[in-house]
Design an enzyme around this catalytic site. Structure first.
Site, PDB file in Angstrom:
ATOM      1  N   ARG A 193      -5.914  -8.050 -10.202  1.00  0.00           N
ATOM      2  CA  ARG A 193      -6.480  -9.324 -10.686  1.00  0.00           C
ATOM      3  C   ARG A 193      -7.882  -9.086 -11.237  1.00  0.00           C
ATOM      4  O   ARG A 193      -8.442  -7.999 -11.086  1.00  0.00           O
ATOM      5  CB  ARG A 193      -6.596 -10.296  -9.500  1.00  0.00           C
ATOM      6  N   GLU A 203      -3.710   6.929   8.616  1.00  0.00           N
ATOM      7  CA  GLU A 203      -4.687   7.671   7.815  1.00  0.00           C
ATOM      8  C   GLU A 203      -5.769   8.200   8.737  1.00  0.00           C
ATOM      9  O   GLU A 203      -6.134   7.525   9.710  1.00  0.00           O
ATOM     10  CB  GLU A 203      -5.365   6.753   6.778  1.00  0.00           C
ATOM     11  N   LYS A 218       0.815  -1.225   0.000  1.00  0.00           N
ATOM     12  CA  LYS A 218       0.000   0.000   0.000  1.00  0.00           C
ATOM     13  C   LYS A 218       0.845   1.270   0.000  1.00  0.00           C
ATOM     14  O   LYS A 218       0.465   2.267  -0.610  1.00  0.00           O
ATOM     15  CB  LYS A 218      -0.934   0.015   1.204  1.00  0.00           C
ATOM     16  N   HIS A 278     -15.418  -7.345   6.173  1.00  0.00           N
ATOM     17  CA  HIS A 278     -14.545  -7.232   5.001  1.00  0.00           C
ATOM     18  C   HIS A 278     -14.818  -8.301   3.950  1.00  0.00           C
ATOM     19  O   HIS A 278     -14.010  -8.502   3.051  1.00  0.00           O
ATOM     20  CB  HIS A 278     -13.066  -7.216   5.412  1.00  0.00           C
TER      21      HIS A 278
HETATM   22  C1  MV4 Z   1     -10.564   2.998   5.770  1.00  0.00           C
HETATM   23  C2  MV4 Z   1     -11.794   3.266   6.420  1.00  0.00           C
HETATM   24  C3  MV4 Z   1     -11.978   4.535   6.932  1.00  0.00           C
HETATM   25  N1  MV4 Z   1     -11.005   5.463   6.825  1.00  0.00           N
HETATM   26  N2  MV4 Z   1      -9.636   3.961   5.692  1.00  0.00           N
HETATM   27  C4  MV4 Z   1     -11.102  -1.697   5.302  1.00  0.00           C
HETATM   28  C5  MV4 Z   1     -10.405  -2.658   4.390  1.00  0.00           C
HETATM   29  C6  MV4 Z   1      -9.461  -1.858   3.572  1.00  0.00           C
HETATM   30  N3  MV4 Z   1      -9.489  -2.236   2.197  1.00  0.00           N
HETATM   31  C7  MV4 Z   1      -9.829  -0.451   3.792  1.00  0.00           C
HETATM   32  N4  MV4 Z   1     -10.792  -0.402   4.853  1.00  0.00           N
HETATM   33  C8  MV4 Z   1     -11.171   0.780   5.363  1.00  0.00           C
HETATM   34  N5  MV4 Z   1     -10.289   1.801   5.256  1.00  0.00           N
HETATM   35  C9  MV4 Z   1      -9.855   5.150   6.211  1.00  0.00           C
HETATM   36  N6  MV4 Z   1      -8.893   6.086   6.144  1.00  0.00           N
HETATM   37  C10 MV4 Z   1     -12.731   2.244   6.509  1.00  0.00           C
HETATM   38  C11 MV4 Z   1     -12.422   0.988   5.992  1.00  0.00           C
HETATM   39  C12 MV4 Z   1     -13.457  -0.007   6.140  1.00  0.00           C
HETATM   40  C13 MV4 Z   1     -14.118  -0.538   5.043  1.00  0.00           C
HETATM   41  C14 MV4 Z   1     -13.763  -0.193   3.734  1.00  0.00           C
HETATM   42  C15 MV4 Z   1     -14.416  -0.716   2.660  1.00  0.00           C
HETATM   43  C16 MV4 Z   1     -15.458  -1.611   2.878  1.00  0.00           C
HETATM   44  C17 MV4 Z   1     -15.814  -1.999   4.138  1.00  0.00           C
HETATM   45  C18 MV4 Z   1     -15.147  -1.479   5.230  1.00  0.00           C
HETATM   46  C19 MV4 Z   1     -15.521  -1.864   6.502  1.00  0.00           C
HETATM   47  C20 MV4 Z   1     -14.867  -1.333   7.574  1.00  0.00           C
HETATM   48  C21 MV4 Z   1     -13.831  -0.417   7.395  1.00  0.00           C
END
Ligand code: MV4
Length: 495
Positions: free
Chosen positions: A291, A199, A115, A234
């Site tokens: 992918r 973040e 990342k 997730h």
């Molecule tokens: C975040 C966020 C809030 N703020 N980043 C979770 C998995 C990863 N791919 C990124 N994720 C998140 N990043 C910031 N700065 C909230 C999540 C997140 C989330 C993101 C997408 C779909 C479902 C989620 C469930 C919980 C938290």
């Protein structure tokens, strides 16, 4: 390209082989002992057993798969999703063996697989990102300094992470040190890489991803978005295209950003750029998946483009046969993932025999699966039974068609997530389009699943009423909290 080996199993292996057949390309299946009787093995022109059921003794054996490819005169290897699909060393080894890896270069996979390096590459193209640390934080003192600039709550994320692993929320500066140590330890043991970064925490975001496609001549287009906000821990539950919240302007801006992320790593093939969208409709780049994704069918339905065919064509060195201006959104598509899991028992896998298995059919219904009636669902892999996809002229039609298809789907022998998906599809927060990634946490509890049998329903209702009485005091507190944490997306409608 005359012969392609599919280094995968189940529905995606079958789905890839169908496109190969349409293109007049021969297929080779590799399978584990658990998949001997699977439809993808029968569908392939040739099939080779590569080992015992566990993935690390079969589907993850890259060198063995390359060896078989050479012996059988294979030209290209399609990795599908999961398994070896995002393994840069495997992609490099395939190339070194004189074969074509149907996917991006190992260099692009290396950049986007981490990342921090993904964000560093994207930064050169002025892609919007959540404010936070610029790189890895190497000490608690440095972390706290950045944290006080970023503000709280914030997230500590693992650079090598994915799917929320190694992610910690920090509400106050007093918790920072402990959470950072936990994040570093988690990242080190899970990924062998303890690099973490900060973040700002985006509350109640939507998860929106953009499909891109690049050729080996530097052309990259975007095939619009997929809305994937309905997730449980997730794990995506329902995906759709297009998203009901994007305006044409935001869609274009996000699409052009996604293309630039692709340019930042000279991307070739099909890829997905993930964004968070906050309640003011600001979007932020999160990461890129190098992918073909599970949910790619909804993009195929609304664009009319076979993504696997395009992957193969660009891997053969062909130029994209369409430009951005040629691409249009037609109608609306939904996908639900049907899992052999029990939604009434904390979604525990319920593997076993598919005693009855009858697929829904009819206009606008697509089922991508890898099983037949009478088959056992192996315990060794992901318990997904199928992907149920619908298409309609608009969102309402795609939803009503999905509910009809769920009702027509007959599965016995294992519990499935179909009833849970139907619950979501009928929920007002979903039908209104104003929901976020907290939907399931905010709106779902197992008692809400309606049963087919009326007697059972009455018993369930009575039992529910009893629980309600017992829980009255505590539920008042819970309700207040869930109202407060509920999506702010509804309010946006009035603006
Ligand atoms: C975040 C966020 C809030 N703020 N980043 C979770 C998995 C990863 N791919 C990124 N994720 C998140 N990043 C910031 N700065 C909230 C999540 C997140 C989330 C993101 C997408 C779909 C479902 C989620 C469930 C919980 C938290």
């Amino acid at each position: 390209m005359n012969k392609i080996l599919v280094a995968n199993r189940g529905e995606i292996a079958l789905r890839i082989m169908r496109s190969c057949r349409e293109m007049g390309i021969k297929t080779v299946a590799v399978y584990s002992e658990a998949d001997r009787n699977a439809p993808f093995v029968k569908y392939a022109d040739e099939a080779v057993c590569i080992g015992p059921p566990p993935s690390n003794q079969s589907y993850l054996l890259g060198d063995k798969i390359i060896e078989i490819s050479k012996q059988l005169g294979v030209d290209g290897i399609h990795p599908g999703y999961g398994f070896l699909s995002e393994n840069a060393s495997f992609a490099a080894a395939v190339k070194k063996a004189g074969l074509v890896f149907i996917g991006p270069s190992s260099e692009a996979m290396n950049i986007m697989g981490d990342k921090l390096s993904a964000k560093a590459a994207a930064k050169k193209y002025k892609i919007p990102m959540v404010p936070g640390s610029d790189g890895a934080i190497t000490s608690v003192v440095e972390g706290k300094k950045i944290a006080s600039l970023t503000g709280f709550p914030l997230l500590i994320k693992a650079s090598a992470g994915g799917g929320g692993k190694g992610m910690r929320i920090v509400e106050r500066i007093e918790e920072f040190e402990e959470q950072m140590k936990l994040a570093v330890n988690e990242a080190t043991s899970a990924f062998g890489n303890g690099a973490v970064f900060i973040e700002r925490y985006v509350a109640g975001p939507r998860h929106i991803e953009i499909q891109i496609l690049g050729d080996s001549h530097g052309n990259i287009v975007y095939l619009f978005e997929r809305e994937c906000s309905i997730q449980r821990r997730h794990q995506k539950v329902i995906e759709e295209a297009p998203s009901s919240v994007l305006t044409p302007e935001i869609r274009k801006a996000m699409g052009e950003c996604a293309v630039n992320v692709g340019k930042a790593c000279n991307y070739e093939g099909a890829g997905t750029v993930e964004f968070l969208l906050d309640e003011n409709k600001n979007f932020y780049f999160l990461e890129m998946n190098t992918r073909l994704q599970v949910e790619h069918p909804v993009t195929e339905m609304i664009t009319g483009i076979d993504l696997v065919k395009e992957q193969i064509k660009v891997a053969r060195g062909e130029r994209l046969s369409f430009t951005q201006a040629d691409l249009k959104i037609h109608g609306h598509s939904l996908e639900v993932r049907v899992y052999a899991e029990d939604p009434c028992n904390n979604f525990l896998p319920d593997i076993g025999k598919l005693v009855t298995y009858r697929r829904p059919q009819g206009l606008g219904v697509r089922v991508d699966d890898g099983f037949e009636e009478g088959m056992d669902i192996p315990i060794y892999y992901d318990p997904m039974i199928s992907k149920l996809i619908t298409f309609g002229k608009d969102r309402e039609e795609a939803i009503s068609r999905m509910i009809r298809a769920i009702d027509d789907y007959k599965i016995t022998g294992v519990e499935t997530t179909l009833s849970f998906c139907k619950f979501v599809l009928k929920h007002k927060a979903f039908t209104s389009g104003y929901f976020d990634t907290h939907f399931i946490k905010d709106h779902f509890s197992p008692e809400m699943l309606s049963t087919e049998n009326e007697d059972e329903a009455i018993v369930a209702a009575l039992f529910g009423a009893k629980l309600m009485t017992e829980k009255q005091v505590s539920s008042k507190v819970e309700n207040k909290e869930s109202v407060e944490s509920r999506s702010k997306w509804k309010a946006n409608r009035l603006n």
